[in-house]
Design an enzyme around this catalytic site. Structure first.
Site, PDB file in Angstrom:
ATOM      1  N   LYS A   1      15.430 -63.840   4.258  1.00 30.34           N
ATOM      2  CA  LYS A   1      16.435 -64.598   5.126  1.00 30.34           C
ATOM      3  C   LYS A   1      16.607 -64.091   6.330  1.00 30.34           C
ATOM      4  O   LYS A   1      17.240 -64.795   7.335  1.00 30.34           O
ATOM      5  CB  LYS A   1      17.755 -64.240   4.194  1.00 30.34           C
ATOM      6  CG  LYS A   1      17.555 -65.389   2.849  1.00 30.34           C
ATOM      7  CD  LYS A   1      18.988 -65.368   2.284  1.00 30.34           C
ATOM      8  CE  LYS A   1      19.020 -66.054   1.049  1.00 30.34           C
ATOM      9  NZ  LYS A   1      20.268 -66.376   0.523  1.00 30.34           N
TER      10      LYS A   1
ATOM     11  N   LYS B   1       9.152 -71.682  -2.908  1.00 32.60           N
ATOM     12  CA  LYS B   1      10.142 -72.040  -3.950  1.00 32.60           C
ATOM     13  C   LYS B   1      10.797 -72.926  -3.490  1.00 32.60           C
ATOM     14  O   LYS B   1      11.113 -73.310  -2.275  1.00 32.60           O
ATOM     15  CB  LYS B   1      10.898 -70.779  -4.502  1.00 32.60           C
ATOM     16  CG  LYS B   1      11.819 -70.415  -3.528  1.00 32.60           C
ATOM     17  CD  LYS B   1      12.987 -69.401  -4.139  1.00 32.60           C
ATOM     18  CE  LYS B   1      13.860 -68.974  -2.884  1.00 32.60           C
ATOM     19  NZ  LYS B   1      14.770 -68.091  -3.355  1.00 32.60           N
TER      20      LYS B   1
ATOM     21  N   LYS C   1      17.611 -74.670  -1.263  1.00 36.78           N
ATOM     22  CA  LYS C   1      18.377 -75.486  -0.751  1.00 36.78           C
ATOM     23  C   LYS C   1      18.191 -75.339   0.853  1.00 36.78           C
ATOM     24  O   LYS C   1      18.778 -76.026   1.768  1.00 36.78           O
ATOM     25  CB  LYS C   1      19.905 -75.521  -1.097  1.00 36.78           C
ATOM     26  CG  LYS C   1      20.352 -74.297  -1.018  1.00 36.78           C
ATOM     27  CD  LYS C   1      21.666 -73.947   0.030  1.00 36.78           C
ATOM     28  CE  LYS C   1      21.950 -72.747   0.486  1.00 36.78           C
ATOM     29  NZ  LYS C   1      21.416 -71.301  -0.473  1.00 36.78           N
TER      30      LYS C   1
HETATM   31  P1  TYM Z   1      21.268 -69.042  -6.139  1.00 39.62           P
HETATM   32  O1  TYM Z   1      22.291 -69.817  -5.842  1.00 39.62           O
HETATM   33  O2  TYM Z   1      20.286 -68.963  -4.787  1.00 39.62           O
HETATM   34  O3  TYM Z   1      20.575 -69.684  -7.215  1.00 39.62           O
HETATM   35  C1  TYM Z   1      20.972 -69.706  -8.376  1.00 39.62           C
HETATM   36  C2  TYM Z   1      20.088 -69.461  -9.688  1.00 39.62           C
HETATM   37  O4  TYM Z   1      18.862 -70.498  -9.456  1.00 39.62           O
HETATM   38  C3  TYM Z   1      17.799 -69.768  -9.420  1.00 39.62           C
HETATM   39  N1  TYM Z   1      16.726 -70.554  -8.643  1.00 39.62           N
HETATM   40  C4  TYM Z   1      15.471 -70.716  -9.021  1.00 39.62           C
HETATM   41  N2  TYM Z   1      14.718 -70.761 -10.148  1.00 39.62           N
HETATM   42  C5  TYM Z   1      13.608 -71.075 -10.207  1.00 39.62           C
HETATM   43  N3  TYM Z   1      13.081 -71.918  -9.372  1.00 39.62           N
HETATM   44  C6  TYM Z   1      13.662 -72.164  -8.113  1.00 39.62           C
HETATM   45  N4  TYM Z   1      13.060 -72.757  -7.018  1.00 39.62           N
HETATM   46  C7  TYM Z   1      14.855 -71.474  -8.118  1.00 39.62           C
HETATM   47  N5  TYM Z   1      15.695 -71.390  -6.946  1.00 39.62           N
HETATM   48  C8  TYM Z   1      17.023 -70.792  -7.286  1.00 39.62           C
HETATM   49  C9  TYM Z   1      17.995 -68.352  -8.901  1.00 39.62           C
HETATM   50  O5  TYM Z   1      17.100 -67.258  -9.273  1.00 39.62           O
HETATM   51  C10 TYM Z   1      19.399 -68.154  -9.454  1.00 39.62           C
HETATM   52  O6  TYM Z   1      19.239 -67.704 -10.948  1.00 39.62           O
HETATM   53  N6  TYM Z   1      22.226 -64.071  -5.676  1.00 39.62           N
HETATM   54  C11 TYM Z   1      22.015 -65.162  -6.683  1.00 39.62           C
HETATM   55  C12 TYM Z   1      23.676 -65.452  -7.018  1.00 39.62           C
HETATM   56  C13 TYM Z   1      24.384 -64.138  -7.613  1.00 39.62           C
HETATM   57  C14 TYM Z   1      24.028 -63.853  -8.950  1.00 39.62           C
HETATM   58  C15 TYM Z   1      24.877 -62.729  -9.095  1.00 39.62           C
HETATM   59  C16 TYM Z   1      22.974 -63.949  -9.893  1.00 39.62           C
HETATM   60  C17 TYM Z   1      25.327 -63.749  -7.090  1.00 39.62           C
HETATM   61  N7  TYM Z   1      25.967 -62.852  -7.908  1.00 39.62           N
HETATM   62  C18 TYM Z   1      24.959 -62.016 -10.094  1.00 39.62           C
HETATM   63  C19 TYM Z   1      23.055 -63.238 -10.923  1.00 39.62           C
HETATM   64  C20 TYM Z   1      24.151 -62.386 -11.118  1.00 39.62           C
HETATM   65  C21 TYM Z   1      21.630 -66.575  -5.790  1.00 39.62           C
HETATM   66  O7  TYM Z   1      21.486 -66.330  -4.645  1.00 39.62           O
HETATM   67  O8  TYM Z   1      21.399 -67.658  -6.564  1.00 39.62           O
END
Ligand code: TYM
Length: 330
Positions: free
Chosen positions: A112, A194, A197
């Site tokens: 990022k 991957k 968004k």
């Molecule tokens: P975020 O908002 O980017 O994504 C949410 C969840 O979706 C999964 N994900 C994917 N899985 C498979 N293929 C993809 N292309 C793909 N894109 C996204 C992510 O792995 C995630 O599980 N840092 C985290 C948010 C967060 C969090 C937490 C998660 C904040 N605090 C505590 C677990 C526990 C994030 O950016 O997710």
């Protein structure tokens, strides 16, 4: 008893990567009767610029999307992170136990920050706040996509550091990641990356609220390769293989069944076949989402209730942490 915790950034609606990598699993886990807590991590989302005019409505839309996917706010705690101030407070304490070297090595940070000239501090400490999210609820299991694995390891590391310094306080959380291709759904335009968004091309991802026409259009434009036969080979044919993984996930069939079905079908035909399967799968979710979004007062009410429930748990941990660290008289 297990405590399941996970979070998602409020990016408006979910894309298929979030859905298959994480949210579908959350819904399954909710059925097991374990304690399940899901957080809309708005504080994480502002580590990169967000439009203040739309952010709140994205939070509401994310809440609606999760409910549309099957998260049941009467069984799960569904809440907005910034409404529970303990997250930011505990983040500070954990930040004091983290080294800069450890954070700088994390792949998501490297990715990022690579394109930024000025790197916000928030982006750097992002995984510390994530650890605070997880530990505040004493989570034992964290269902996430493959890309989050290292962040959960950091949370376990910080739990260990805290316990060593201040006495046994936290169980070490573990990530729950699907051990197959759906843990990492690929971009439809750049199948070596991957689905995310942040990719600028909207044709790279399917959103849960996309209309059938949009979904068909995006699959038609999906990047594959110059071989017209359809077979699974994730390494050499990431585009077609990604379509097959999505196909398998929406139909619940095995890869063998899918492969058999694809015999004699060329990639152009196959794209339409997958598009139709995805449209069918998403139809009920999209209808529920439309319904939910027509009653914003109800959604706000759900988030009020969720914040109360989360606060009850988080404030207990925070009290314990302050006592252990010596900030508060025991
Ligand atoms: P975020 O908002 O980017 O994504 C949410 C969840 O979706 C999964 N994900 C994917 N899985 C498979 N293929 C993809 N292309 C793909 N894109 C996204 C992510 O792995 C995630 O599980 N840092 C985290 C948010 C967060 C969090 C937490 C998660 C904040 N605090 C505590 C677990 C526990 C994030 O950016 O997710």
């Amino acid at each position: 008893r297990k405590t399941i915790f996970s979070g998602i950034q409020p990016t408006g609606v979910l894309h298929l990567g979030n859905y298959f990598g994480a949210v579908q699993r959350w819904v399954e886990l909710q059925e097991t009767g374990e304690e399940v807590i899901f957080c809309i991590v708005d504080l994480h989302s502002i580590t990169l610029p967000q439009d203040p005019k739309t952010l709140h409505s994205q939070i509401i839309t994310m809440a609606a999307s999760l409910v549309a996917c099957g998260i049941d706010p009467s069984r799960a705690v569904l809440f907005q992170q910034s409404r529970v101030s303990e997250h930011a407070q505990f983040n500070w304490v954990l930040g004091c136990l983290t080294t800069m070297a450890r954070l700088g090595h994390l792949p998501q940070y490297k990715e990022k920050s690579a394109s930024l000239k000025e790197i916000p501090l928030g982006l750097y400490v992002y995984p510390v706040l994530q650890s605070a999210d997880i530990l505040l609820y004493r989570a034992t299991h964290v269902p996430v996509g493959e890309d989050q694995r290292q962040h959960i390891q950091l949370a376990a590391h910080l739990a260990r550091v805290f316990n060593n310094k201040f006495g046994q306080t936290f169980v070490l959380p573990r990530s729950l990641v699907y051990d197959d291709s759906i843990a990492r759904v690929k971009s439809l335009r750049q199948p070596d990356k991957k689905m995310s968004k942040s990719e600028t091309d909207p044709k790279s991802r399917i959103n849960l609220a996309d209309s059938p026409d949009e979904i068909r259009e995006k699959f038609k434009k999906a990047v594959t390769d110059f071989t017209s036969a359809v077979y699974f080979d994730a390494e050499n044919r990431p585009g077609v293989s990604n379509l097959m993984s999505i196909h398998r996930a929406v139909t619940g069939q095995s890869m063998e069944q899918i492969s058999r079905e694809c015999e004699g079908v060329n990639t152009a035909q196959y794209k339409l076949l997958v598009a139709d399967a995805v449209i069918e799968h998403l139809r009920p979710i999209r209808l529920r989402l439309e319904q939910l979004l027509s009653d914003r007062a109800h959604l706000n009410h759900l988030l009020d209730l969720g914040a109360d429930k989360a606060k009850t748990i988080a404030s207990k941990t925070w009290q314990d942490v302050r006592e252990k660290v010596g900030l508060l008289h025991k």
